[in-house]
Design an enzyme around this catalytic site. Structure first.
Site, short mmCIF file in Angstrom:
data_model
loop_
_atom_site.label_atom_id
_atom_site.label_comp_id
_atom_site.label_asym_id
_atom_site.label_seq_id
_atom_site.Cartn_x
_atom_site.Cartn_y
_atom_site.Cartn_z
CG ASP A 9 -2.04 1.25 1.13
OD1 ASP A 9 -2.26 1.70 0.15
OD2 ASP A 9 -2.28 1.71 2.07
CD GLU A 44 -2.87 -0.53 -2.92
OE1 GLU A 44 -3.85 0.31 -3.25
OE2 GLU A 44 -3.17 -1.82 -2.26
CE1 TYR A 128 -4.52 -4.73 -5.11
CE2 TYR A 128 -3.62 -3.19 -6.50
CZ TYR A 128 -4.41 -3.42 -5.30
OH TYR A 128 -5.06 -2.31 -4.67
CG ASP A 167 -4.73 -7.90 -2.59
OD1 ASP A 167 -5.84 -8.59 -2.40
OD2 ASP A 167 -4.70 -6.66 -2.46
CG ASN A 169 -8.61 -7.05 -3.87
OD1 ASN A 169 -9.04 -6.55 -2.90
ND2 ASN A 169 -8.04 -6.16 -4.55
CG ASP A 265 -3.83 -2.17 3.79
OD1 ASP A 265 -5.06 -2.27 3.45
OD2 ASP A 265 -2.91 -2.27 3.27
#
Length: 275
Positions: A9, A44, A128, A167, A169, A265
């Site tokens: 992030d 990210e 990602y 990630d 998601n 996070d």
């Protein structure tokens, strides 16, 4: 072989900021340094289209001496300073690097979401995965992405075994998030996204965390920053994964989360495998 994946992030913030949150990120980076992994996948990064600055590279080399890096950033007409991925890998490793595009909709292929490292006997690839977005506005595009990505991994798997991470998601099953009932139409737990992940595994891949740990509950990789108590209360989601081709799953010796302390996070995840 030891491999780590982490949605950071913002690499810039983690490397150069002195905010309270950045200091927590820097503590996690020190943890990763101590892990001495062979390969580190970072999602990210949020870097510019030109990639890491000279200062970023200097700090990375100071933190991770003996590692090469390769990166892919979001390119116009996709959003600037958005998404992006990076690999750090030990210099004695000599992978062939590719930046695949999978025929994804909209600008998704230009957002720097996939990097693949090819070795003699296997692939290591990170992703990602695009978020379905507030109000699920990107859900239809996400479904196309999921199908195209599954096809891409299946093609790699035809050539040689695959280690895939990132990630994703999506919390695959109810056990993979703290509050499934109230999140049925939340991005990351829709029936459509869960089905996409089921389809991905069905092409020949193993969720290594479940392979090692079985149905252990309350183990997560992400806690919402919007809630100050999400990590304290462990109201998390498991949305970051290490997957392997089914035929090498039994070579996995460890698949777990790395403690990131008070930082909310994403937390890093680690895979150890005898290849």
């Amino acid at each position: 072989m030891k491999l780590i994946s982490w949605n950071i992030d913002s690499l810039n913030a983690a490397l150069t900021s002195d905010s309270a949150r950045a200091k927590l990120s820097q503590e996690v980076l020190q943890t990763l340094v101590a892990e001495n992994a062979d390969i580190i996948a970072i999602q990210e990064t949020k870097l510019s289209a030109k990639g890491p600055t000279k200062k970023h590279v200097e700090i990375l080399e100071e933190l991770f001496p003996g590692y090469e890096n390769t990166w892919r950033s979001s390119q116009e007409p996709a959003r600037k300073g958005y998404a992006g991925t990076m690999f750090l890998y030990k210099k004695e490793l000599t992978p062939t690097i590719s930046f695949p595009e999978i025929g994804a909709p909209s600008t998704m292929d230009l957002e720097g979401r996939i990097i693949t490292l090819e070795f003699d006997a296997f692939f290591v690839t990170q992703v990602y995965t695009p978020n379905a977005g507030d109000g699920l506005k990107r859900l239809e595009e996400r479904q196309v992405w999921d199908a195209k990505y599954a096809e891409y991994l299946a093609e790699l798997d035809k050539e040689k075994p695959v280690l895939a991470t990132g990630d994703y998601n999506v919390a695959h099953n109810e056990i993979d998030l703290a509050n499934p009932a109230s999140n049925r139409r939340s991005p990351g737990f829709t029936d459509e996204e869960r089905a996409g992940f089921t389809n991905l595994l069905a092409t020949g891949f193993t969720d290594t965390f479940r392979h090692v740990h079985g149905d252990v509950p309350e183990r997560y990789t992400w806690w919402a920053q919007r809630s100050k108590t999400s990590k304290i209360n462990n109201t998390g989601w498991r949305i970051d994964y290490w997957l392997t081709s089914n035929r090498i799953a039994d070579k996995v010796t460890k698949s777990d989360m790395i403690d990131s302390g008070a930082r909310q996070d994403h937390t890093p995840i680690v895979l150890e495998i005898d290849l």
